[in-house]
Design a protein around this motif. Structure first.
Motif, PDB file in Angstrom:
ATOM      1  N   MET A 160       1.236  -3.932  -4.480  1.00 58.36           N
ATOM      2  CA  MET A 160       1.132  -3.938  -3.020  1.00 58.36           C
ATOM      3  C   MET A 160      -0.200  -3.322  -2.618  1.00 58.36           C
ATOM      4  O   MET A 160      -0.558  -2.245  -3.104  1.00 58.36           O
ATOM      5  N   ALA A 161      -0.929  -4.001  -1.733  1.00 63.51           N
ATOM      6  CA  ALA A 161      -2.157  -3.451  -1.166  1.00 63.51           C
ATOM      7  C   ALA A 161      -1.875  -3.077   0.281  1.00 63.51           C
ATOM      8  O   ALA A 161      -1.565  -3.935   1.113  1.00 63.51           O
ATOM      9  N   ALA A 162      -1.978  -1.779   0.582  1.00 65.03           N
ATOM     10  CA  ALA A 162      -1.630  -1.295   1.921  1.00 65.03           C
ATOM     11  C   ALA A 162      -2.772  -1.440   2.915  1.00 65.03           C
ATOM     12  O   ALA A 162      -2.568  -1.286   4.117  1.00 65.03           O
ATOM     13  N   LEU A 163      -3.998  -1.686   2.431  1.00 62.00           N
ATOM     14  CA  LEU A 163      -5.192  -1.994   3.226  1.00 62.00           C
ATOM     15  C   LEU A 163      -5.927  -0.772   3.762  1.00 62.00           C
ATOM     16  O   LEU A 163      -7.042  -0.903   4.253  1.00 62.00           O
ATOM     17  N   SER A 164      -5.343   0.404   3.686  1.00 68.39           N
ATOM     18  CA  SER A 164      -6.055   1.623   4.063  1.00 68.39           C
ATOM     19  C   SER A 164      -5.292   2.815   3.516  1.00 68.39           C
ATOM     20  O   SER A 164      -4.114   2.709   3.152  1.00 68.39           O
ATOM     21  N   ALA A 165      -5.969   3.966   3.483  1.00 67.88           N
ATOM     22  CA  ALA A 165      -5.313   5.177   2.993  1.00 67.88           C
ATOM     23  C   ALA A 165      -4.141   5.567   3.892  1.00 67.88           C
ATOM     24  O   ALA A 165      -3.065   5.943   3.418  1.00 67.88           O
ATOM     25  N   ALA A 166      -4.339   5.465   5.208  1.00 67.93           N
ATOM     26  CA  ALA A 166      -3.268   5.836   6.135  1.00 67.93           C
ATOM     27  C   ALA A 166      -2.049   4.939   5.965  1.00 67.93           C
ATOM     28  O   ALA A 166      -0.904   5.410   5.974  1.00 67.93           O
ATOM     29  N   HIS A 167      -2.280   3.649   5.797  1.00 67.62           N
ATOM     30  CA  HIS A 167      -1.156   2.729   5.627  1.00 67.62           C
ATOM     31  C   HIS A 167      -0.498   2.891   4.260  1.00 67.62           C
ATOM     32  O   HIS A 167       0.703   2.643   4.113  1.00 67.62           O
ATOM     33  N   LEU A 168      -1.275   3.310   3.269  1.00 72.61           N
ATOM     34  CA  LEU A 168      -0.684   3.565   1.955  1.00 72.61           C
ATOM     35  C   LEU A 168       0.341   4.690   2.037  1.00 72.61           C
ATOM     36  O   LEU A 168       1.413   4.619   1.430  1.00 72.61           O
TER      37      LEU A 168
END
Length: 361
Positions: free
Chosen positions: A270-278
């Motif tokens: 899974m790629a969350a697309l940003s640190a915050a979304h991870l």
């Protein structure tokens, strides 16, 4: 020509094309127009099915023109004198050619890619900018990444394991504006579908690409102030590669996640697309162990701390994967797949090495 061998009949047809080209100015003109239309459709990035439809339309126009020319030649031969009924026959044949030309022109126009994802589609209601509906409409205008600039971009970044990457799509002319007052530009782009656990689309991520090729300065991305942007509902969701199971990998960026997957080709990611979304990513109920592909930067450290607290609270085992350089894609590009694989083998649980890394040896 009846009952003649096929090659003989084919020769007669080719001779007919030659006669039409030599005798009929209108046929030559329509051939040139057809070539211009076909070239325009190719340059605008139409899909293969639309190319086939446009080719069929052009062939119908040229066939009708040849039939009309043959009919006029026959009529002139049989009735060289001017007669009102002969004029009617010729005019009706010409009208048939005109109607086919108009129909072919309309079909060619419809084959052009829609220029703006914000334009009205379907129910003719403009979708709110940045909404999930805008993401859906954008993805509807894309095509698979095979043999496109997206595939070239990923390979230039060392990512060659492209199985189960249907979440990635290609848009040949994706709109870009630096801000609301800036002019609209078009660039080729990698479009990634963001989905929830059930596979429902919630958003999209755009990476505008440089058609001029790859360089270490921009890593293949377009020379724009913000070559990556997301739209839709992203919180908790991700770009997914492979079906979720009891063991998964989660990372920030698409390239980082796919780089880890190059060495672990059988693990769902899974790629969350940003640190915050991870830090806010939602896990499937089946998850028992999560590998976290971290980036070596302050934002990554903070996101990891938040994610670890959430994971441990629900009893999921968390294993950190740490790159040698700034991120795993840099490891893959500069150190190579063998070095990346060797490093990950030291960090992955022993029981998962044969399960997820067997074909990466």
């Amino acid at each position: 020509m009846k009952n003649r061998p096929f090659l003989n009949r084919l020769g007669f047809a080719i001779q007919g094309l030659r006669e039409g080209w030599q005798r009929e100015y209108s046929f030559r003109a329509q051939v040139m127009i057809g070539l211009i239309i076909a070239l325009s459709v190719v340059l605008l990035g139409a899909s293969s099915i639309w190319l086939a439809i446009v080719g069929l339309a052009i062939a119908l126009v040229l066939g009708a023109e040849l039939f009309n020319s043959a009919l006029e030649t026959l009529v002139d031969r049989l009735h060289p004198e001017i007669h009102p009924e002969i004029r009617v026959v010729k005019d009706m044949a010409a009208a048939g050619v005109l109607l086919i030309c108009l129909g072919a022109s309309a079909r060619s126009f419809l084959s052009m890619p829609s220029p703006d994802p914000g334009k009205w589609i379907g129910d003719h209601v403009p979708a709110p900018r940045g909404s999930t509906e805008s993401a859906r409409r954008l993805l509807a205008m894309t095509r698979p990444v095979g043999r496109t600039l997206v595939e070239q971009y990923l390979r230039n970044r060392g990512i060659t394991a492209l199985s189960e990457t249907s979440a990635l799509r290609y848009h040949p002319r994706c709109y870009y504006r630096a801000d609301e007052y800036a002019p609209t530009e078009t660039w080729p782009a990698m479009i990634a579908a963001v989905t929830d656990l059930s596979g429902k689309l919630t958003g999209a991520h755009r990476t505008w690409l440089d058609p001029g090729g790859f360089s270490e300065a921009n890593l293949g991305r377009a020379p724009l102030s913000t070559p990556r942007r997301a739209m839709g509902n992203l919180l908790g969701h991700a770009v997914r590669f492979g079906a979720g199971s009891d063991v998964m990998v989660a990372g920030e960026g698409i390239e980082t996640t796919l780089s880890v997957r190059s060495a672990m080709p059988h693990v769902a990611s899974m790629a969350a697309l940003s640190a915050a979304h991870l830090s806010a990513i939602i896990f499937p109920d089946t998850l028992r162990r999560l590998y976290i592909a971290r980036d070596n930067d302050p934002a990554g450290y903070k996101a990891i701390a938040t994610l670890l607290a959430r994971i441990r609270a629900v009893g999921i085992e968390a294993i950190m994967l740490t790159p040698r350089l700034s991120d795993f894609n840099e490891d893959l590009r500069l150190l190579g797949l063998d070095a990346l694989t060797a490093r990950l083998k030291l960090q992955v649980a022993p029981q998962d090495v044969p399960r997820f890394m067997s074909s990466a040896d």
